[in-house]
Design an enzyme around this catalytic site. Structure first.
Site, PDB file in Angstrom:
ATOM      1  N   ASP A 123       0.843  -1.189   0.000  1.00 39.61           N
ATOM      2  CA  ASP A 123       0.000   0.000   0.000  1.00 39.61           C
ATOM      3  C   ASP A 123       0.883   1.245   0.000  1.00 39.61           C
ATOM      4  OD1 ASP A 123      -2.553   1.328   0.183  1.00 39.61           O
ATOM      5  OD2 ASP A 123      -3.246  -0.386   1.355  1.00 39.61           O
ATOM      6  N   ASP A 238      -3.158   4.621  -2.451  1.00 42.54           N
ATOM      7  CA  ASP A 238      -4.276   5.143  -1.671  1.00 42.54           C
ATOM      8  C   ASP A 238      -4.641   6.553  -2.131  1.00 42.54           C
ATOM      9  OD1 ASP A 238      -6.000   4.798   0.788  1.00 42.54           O
ATOM     10  OD2 ASP A 238      -4.909   6.617   1.360  1.00 42.54           O
ATOM     11  N   GLU A 291      -6.346   4.121  -6.316  1.00 41.65           N
ATOM     12  CA  GLU A 291      -7.669   4.325  -5.721  1.00 41.65           C
ATOM     13  C   GLU A 291      -8.138   5.731  -6.088  1.00 41.65           C
ATOM     14  OE1 GLU A 291      -9.849   3.914  -1.378  1.00 41.65           O
ATOM     15  OE2 GLU A 291      -7.905   4.917  -1.497  1.00 41.65           O
ATOM     16  N   HIS A 367     -11.318  -3.495   2.555  1.00 39.62           N
ATOM     17  CA  HIS A 367     -11.228  -3.097   3.961  1.00 39.62           C
ATOM     18  C   HIS A 367     -12.052  -1.863   4.275  1.00 39.62           C
ATOM     19  CE1 HIS A 367      -8.459  -0.465   1.901  1.00 39.62           C
ATOM     20  NE2 HIS A 367      -8.356   0.290   2.983  1.00 39.62           N
ATOM     21  N   ASP A 368     -12.517  -1.133   3.252  1.00 39.80           N
ATOM     22  CA  ASP A 368     -13.289   0.086   3.449  1.00 39.80           C
ATOM     23  C   ASP A 368     -14.776  -0.109   3.202  1.00 39.80           C
ATOM     24  OD1 ASP A 368     -11.244   1.813   4.200  1.00 39.80           O
ATOM     25  OD2 ASP A 368     -10.772   2.386   2.142  1.00 39.80           O
TER      26      ASP A 368
END
Length: 612
Positions: A123, A238, A291, A367-368
């Site tokens: 990440d 991210d 993302e 995860h979100d």
């Protein structure tokens, strides 16, 4: 990866650069054929009994990943962090958080994965840092700090002259503009020591970096190169489309015709920055997924992000959020009605939009987000069938599938009973702020929506067994375990040949064996049908038909004659027991009856048959 079984069905060529091209013009890349498995380290497996998952815990489960058949592991952040946002507030990009292990542990994990031909993606969180990062600490020492312009420091506004709220600063002073944090409240925090405000689009402990500063970009690229030198295979980036802020940081305005996200997403220099990143550290052999937060991303911007031409940004793929927004209201706990035609329209737009240039990242959970079977399926009577149906969709669209830990088990949302059971700042902050402002009386007023929407649904421990704490830890876990782990867990699913786990495993095997699953052209049918999703995937002379019933009732439908003309079908995979000759006759006649949440995949040329 395994040799592709469909290769004999067509002639592949070279594009002049030694890269293989397929009959539809698609360029072969390893990351297009891969299946990515996302690990939220804190909740995956605890090796040292402190209630928190860690890197040695992952190492103990590497054979599990290998048995499942995944090609790539994406690790959520494992860097040093004070954990204001569970690791997305990084205080040192080149060290491992002690709660997760050591750099030696990480290096051993990388070796374990590579020994099994599993790649590792890290990440990359570089829109913001932690306020405990040395850069920010030096930035806030004084207005004259050489790091001051690494972040957004601004004088406050005269509260008497601006229409926005003046809370949080000295009397008579308001924040520099009216931007709001995505975690609730203003996007500015006043710093008493230097008398200025700093920008944070997320938590106040996550100050935004100013990418307009060339030194910031150079340091980011150096850090990426450092990790690549250690042997990783790519980055998940991210909120990467937030790194270019609009000049002057213009306010939203009292009419609020736009929100903060519309001010800051896909900014004026974002493509310039990413092309600079591409030239500095990236290559087509890396898996890079960006993302892209915000509203509906224009396809022109999307193709700019993922196009591989010299004038493009060159990312492998991107995460958009259009399907994730369908059921979400303005506030965390608010929900909107949606139907299957809405969901199909989103995927159809992206399948068509990136067909000629670009590549899709396919996901229905991470995860979100809440658990996919609770959100898009039926986590009650048809949990198993709908989990398999969602898996079928995920693996048979054009793009790279991303499987979030526990998704391969059909894990569900969690019955959180009180606000104290939540851990996510994105859940806690908005609810607490609403209570303080008198917008709601208590958590109970919004409990149903919060339970359905909270990111914590995805962050409860991986369910390894029916033992205490689901076999995740021998201590008190950092967040509660879903009580249904006694019925839904790895140990039981691996013993059951008809489980969700084995269905995922078979889909992954099929993807490794058949190019049509990765590269085939997508053609949808019955776009307006309210419960049936059906499409073909075609590559050369190979054509597969996918039929999915997104409902809890048996459904009959007909396909146009051209969809199944001259078919000599066989069944590739299905989530119900095959109904013999009747299933094949359905294809030949174009007349189908699917059971609740039934999924079938046919090879229209009859080359193979796999009833489970």
């Amino acid at each position: 990866m395994a040799e592709r079984a469909d290769n004999g069905a067509f002639d592949a060529g070279e594009d002049g650069n030694g890269t293989e091209t397929l009959p539809n013009g698609e360029t072969r890349r390893w990351w297009k054929e891969a299946v990515v498995y996302q690990i939220y380290v804190r909740s995956f497996n605890d090796s040292d009994g402190d209630g928190v998952g860690d890197i040695p815990g992952i190492r103990r489960r590497v054979d599990y990943l290998d048995d499942l058949g995944v090609d790539v592991v994406w690790l959520n952040p494992v860097y040093e962090s004070p954990n204001a946002d569970n690791g997305y507030d990084i205080s040192d990009y080149r060290s491992i958080a002690s709660e997760f292990g050591t750099m030696a542990d990480w290096e051993a994990l990388l070796a374990d994965l590579h020994d099994r031909d599993i790649r590792l993606v890290m990440d990359l969180v570089v829109n913001h840092t932690s306020d405990e990062h040395p850069w920010f600490r030096q930035s806030r020492e004084s207005r004259d700090s050489e790091y001051r312009d690494w972040y957004f420091w601004r004088e406050g506004a005269d509260a008497a002259t601006v229409p926005w709220n003046a809370d949080g600063g000295p009397d008579g002073e308001a924040p520099p503009n009216d931007w709001e944090s995505f975690f609730g409240g203003p996007a500015w925090t006043y710093d008493e020591s230097t008398g200025e405000w700093y920008l944070h689009l997320y938590d106040e402990k996550q100050p935004d970096l100013d990418w307009a500063n060339e030194r910031v970009r150079e340091e980011v690229f150096d850090t990426m190169a450092w990790w690549l030198q250690k042997g990783i295979d790519g980055f998940r980036m991210d909120v990467i489309n937030l790194v270019s802020k609009p000049p002057g940081l213009p306010p939203i305005g009292p009419d609020r015709e736009v929100e903060t996200i519309h001010r800051v997403a896909d900014g004026p220099r974002v493509h310039e920055y990413l092309r600079e990143m591409r030239e500095a550290v990236l290559s087509p052999d890396l898996l890079t997924v960006g993302e892209m937060v915000g509203g509906e991303l224009s396809m022109e911007d999307a193709r700019q992000y993922v196009g591989q031409g010299t004038d493009r940004d060159g990312l492998s793929m991107l995460f958009h959020f259009e399907h994730m927004h369908l059921d979400r209201g303005e506030k965390l706990w608010e929900r909107e009605e949606w139907d299957l035609t809405d969901l199909k329209a989103v995927f159809d737009r992206w399948q068509a939009g990136l067909a000629e240039e670009g590549w899709n990242a396919l996901y229905v959970a991470n995860h979100d987000q809440p658990r996919s079977v609770s959100r898009f399926g039926d986590d009650g009577e048809y949990r198993r069938e709908s989990a398999k149906l969602l898996a079928t969709l995920l693996h048979t669209l054009r793009g790279t599938p991303y499987v979030y830990q526990g998704e391969e088990l059909g894990m569900t949302n969690v019955p959180f009973e009180s606000l104290s059971e939540f851990r996510d700042v994105d859940t806690l902050n908005p609810i607490r702020r609403a209570i303080e402002r008198g917008e709601i009386d208590s958590f109970e007023n919004v409990a149903e929506g919060a339970r359905a929407n909270s990111r914590d649904n995805a962050r409860t421990p991986m369910q390894w067994s029916d033992e205490a704490n689901a076999g995740f830890t021998g201590a008190e876990p950092w967040i509660r375990v879903n009580p249904n782990h006694e019925a839904i867990n790895v140990a039981d699913e691996r013993e059951d040949a008809d489980s969700v786990w084995h269905y995922y495993r078979r889909l992954i095997e099929l993807r490794e064996e058949h190019d049509v699953m990765a590269y085939g052209d997508y053609e949808p049918y019955l776009r307006d049908h309210e419960s049936i999703w059906t499409y073909t995937r075609t590559l050369g002379s190979v054509q597969w038909l996918v039929v999915l019933n997104f409902s809890g009732t048996a459904t009959e439908f007909e396909l146009p004659a051209d969809a199944v003309a001259d078919a000599d079908p066989s069944v590739v995979i299905a989530n119900y027991d095959a109904d013999g000759r009747d299933w094949l006759r359905s294809v030949e006649e174009g007349d189908f009856r699917l059971r609740p949440w039934e999924a079938r995949v046919y090879d229209l040329q009859g080359r193979l048959s796999d009833q489970r």
